[in-house]
Design a protein around this motif. Structure first.
Motif, PDB file in Angstrom:
ATOM      1  N   TYR A  20       1.204   6.217  -2.437  1.00  0.00           N
ATOM      2  CA  TYR A  20      -0.129   6.459  -2.894  1.00  0.00           C
ATOM      3  C   TYR A  20      -0.669   7.772  -1.757  1.00  0.00           C
ATOM      4  CZ  TYR A  20      -3.671   6.963  -6.382  1.00  0.00           C
ATOM      5  OH  TYR A  20      -4.684   7.294  -6.425  1.00  0.00           O
ATOM      6  N   VAL A  50      -6.354   9.003  -1.936  1.00  0.00           N
ATOM      7  CA  VAL A  50      -7.108   8.264  -0.683  1.00  0.00           C
ATOM      8  C   VAL A  50      -7.897   9.313   0.121  1.00  0.00           C
ATOM      9  CG1 VAL A  50      -7.537   5.859  -0.201  1.00  0.00           C
ATOM     10  CG2 VAL A  50      -5.418   6.874  -0.845  1.00  0.00           C
ATOM     11  N   GLU A  51      -8.017  10.231   1.364  1.00  0.00           N
ATOM     12  CA  GLU A  51      -9.445  10.705   1.372  1.00  0.00           C
ATOM     13  C   GLU A  51     -10.024  11.368   0.237  1.00  0.00           C
ATOM     14  OE1 GLU A  51     -10.316  10.264   4.279  1.00  0.00           O
ATOM     15  OE2 GLU A  51      -8.685  10.114   6.121  1.00  0.00           O
ATOM     16  N   ALA A 101      -2.043   9.424   0.814  1.00  0.00           N
ATOM     17  CA  ALA A 101      -2.866   9.006   2.039  1.00  0.00           C
ATOM     18  C   ALA A 101      -3.777  10.440   2.244  1.00  0.00           C
ATOM     19  CB  ALA A 101      -3.089   9.563   3.420  1.00  0.00           C
ATOM     20  N   ASP A 102      -3.679  11.876   1.545  1.00  0.00           N
ATOM     21  CA  ASP A 102      -4.921  12.462   1.385  1.00  0.00           C
ATOM     22  C   ASP A 102      -5.887  12.172   0.105  1.00  0.00           C
ATOM     23  OD1 ASP A 102      -2.360  13.118  -0.383  1.00  0.00           O
ATOM     24  OD2 ASP A 102      -2.281  15.637   0.322  1.00  0.00           O
ATOM     25  N   LEU A 126      -6.248   0.461   0.774  1.00  0.00           N
ATOM     26  CA  LEU A 126      -5.658   0.748  -0.453  1.00  0.00           C
ATOM     27  C   LEU A 126      -4.158  -0.457  -0.681  1.00  0.00           C
ATOM     28  CD1 LEU A 126      -4.903   2.587  -2.166  1.00  0.00           C
ATOM     29  CD2 LEU A 126      -3.462   3.613  -1.114  1.00  0.00           C
ATOM     30  N   THR A 156      -5.910   0.603   6.351  1.00  0.00           N
ATOM     31  CA  THR A 156      -6.370   1.745   5.803  1.00  0.00           C
ATOM     32  C   THR A 156      -6.921   3.412   6.520  1.00  0.00           C
ATOM     33  OG1 THR A 156      -5.271   1.183   3.652  1.00  0.00           O
ATOM     34  CG2 THR A 156      -5.099   3.690   3.997  1.00  0.00           C
ATOM     35  N   PHE A 157      -8.104   2.894   6.047  1.00  0.00           N
ATOM     36  CA  PHE A 157      -8.762   3.703   7.325  1.00  0.00           C
ATOM     37  C   PHE A 157     -10.050   3.305   7.778  1.00  0.00           C
ATOM     38  CE2 PHE A 157      -6.983   6.571   3.671  1.00  0.00           C
ATOM     39  CZ  PHE A 157      -6.680   7.542   4.208  1.00  0.00           C
ATOM     40  N   THR A 162       0.826  -0.894   0.170  1.00  0.00           N
ATOM     41  CA  THR A 162      -0.201  -0.197  -0.197  1.00  0.00           C
ATOM     42  C   THR A 162       0.694   1.692  -0.310  1.00  0.00           C
ATOM     43  OG1 THR A 162      -0.058  -0.017   2.243  1.00  0.00           O
ATOM     44  CG2 THR A 162      -1.993  -0.977   1.225  1.00  0.00           C
ATOM     45  N   ASN A 163       1.975   1.274  -0.203  1.00  0.00           N
ATOM     46  CA  ASN A 163       2.751   2.238  -0.730  1.00  0.00           C
ATOM     47  C   ASN A 163       2.669   3.312  -2.065  1.00  0.00           C
ATOM     48  OD1 ASN A 163       4.000   0.412  -2.354  1.00  0.00           O
ATOM     49  ND2 ASN A 163       6.839   0.912  -1.981  1.00  0.00           N
TER      50      ASN A 163
END
Length: 306
Positions: free
Chosen positions: A5, A10-11, A7-8, A162, A115-116, A2-3
């Motif tokens: 990419y 994805v949000e 995080a913001d 992710l 991830t979230f 999951t590296n």
């Protein structure tokens, strides 16, 4: 994997493509209010006609209200006992070992950390959560506001992962999560008293599902529900005295999913959701996965690559 990419991003993808709910059209909301007002007017006319015939309508309504209070006290006691017993149920669930259908001929990737974890507007509240290796969980409560109008809604608690296709060629990925749910679902349909003789009455129904959806990060229009399983349901109709129903949801199960095409090196967003679909007409709904030891967990997912 999951590296690489942000995080913001994805949000942002979740907020733009997954979170939005379609608002109820204004005309539909107005039509529902008009129907409710017409029902109240019809009930008032019917009460007037019955009262003229000598029936003590106030006494009958008082009886319905009294019995409804007693019934709700019993339901509250049942929920209290369910919370007390939640620790013992949690221990029993922890002792279960779901069968994992791992294919030795395929590459199997175990994802032990999400991830979230999040919920959405008007879809319930996360009161606590944790993300860790084989230890991803949330305490969650869904209590939609009641009211006299017909209301259909959805509660939604989601665990997002992710994941990137590690290969330099396209694959088919079969995604399966392990889902552990210790929750108590209860519904209460309001008492209607004398009005139940003329109107449809109250009703509350809810179905809780575990659903896995895969979203293509390269194109938000590409998505698929790869698994969907009903975990429990409850329903009640009100009538003269009102009504209630409840069920304990105690699940520890691996839920296999169908395949999803993933291009070389592409990212997908996997959403494992506790989904509560409900309908209310003068009543209340409570999905409690937050009190005592009640909670929802997704310890790991298995992605089978072919």
């Amino acid at each position: 994997m999951t590296n690489a990419y942000p995080a913001d991003e994805v949000e942002t993808f979740i907020e733009k493509n997954i979170a939005p709910l379609l608002p109820l059209p204004r005309s539909e909301a107005e039509a529902r209010r008009a129907r409710a007002e017409a029902d109240r007017h019809d009930a008032a006319l019917a009460r007037k006609a019955l009262s003229a015939g000598g029936l003590d309508l106030e006494r009958l309504d008082a009886l319905a209200q009294e019995r409804a209070f007693a019934r709700r006290a019993r339901a509250d006691e049942q929920r209290r006992r369910a919370v007390e017993e939640s620790t013992a149920i949690e221990r029993r669930l922890a002792g279960l070992t779901p069968v994992l259908p791992i294919d030795p001929e395929s590459r199997n990737v175990i994802i032990d950390r999400v991830t979230f974890i999040r919920t959405f507007a008007e879809a319930g509240v996360v009161t606590d959560s944790h993300i860790g290796s084989l230890d991803n969980w949330a305490r969650y409560r869904l209590q939609p506001p009641g009211g006299g109008l017909n209301k259909t809604g959805t509660g939604r608690l989601s665990f997002f992962v992710l994941w990137q296709n590690p290969r330099n060629d396209a694959i088919v990925a079969n995604v399966g999560p392990r889902v552990v749910v210790n929750a108590y679902l209860s519904v209460d349909a309001d008492w209607n008293g004398v009005a139940a003789w003329f109107l449809g009455g109250s009703e509350v129904r809810a179905t809780v599902r575990a659903r896995t959806t895969v979203w293509a990060m390269w194109d938000a229009s590409v998505q698929a529900i790869v698994s969907d399983m009903i975990l429990g349901s409850a329903g009640a109709t009100g009538g003269f005295f009102g009504g209630d129903d409840s069920t304990l949801i105690a699940v520890n199960q691996f839920i296999p999913g169908s395949g999803f095409f993933v291009p070389a090196q592409a990212f997908v967003l996997i959403e494992v959701t506790l989904l509560t679909e409900y309908h209310q007409t003068s009543g209340s709904l409570d999905l409690d996965a937050a009190s005592g030891a009640l909670r929802v967990s997704v310890p790991h997912l298995i992605v089978t690559v072919t």
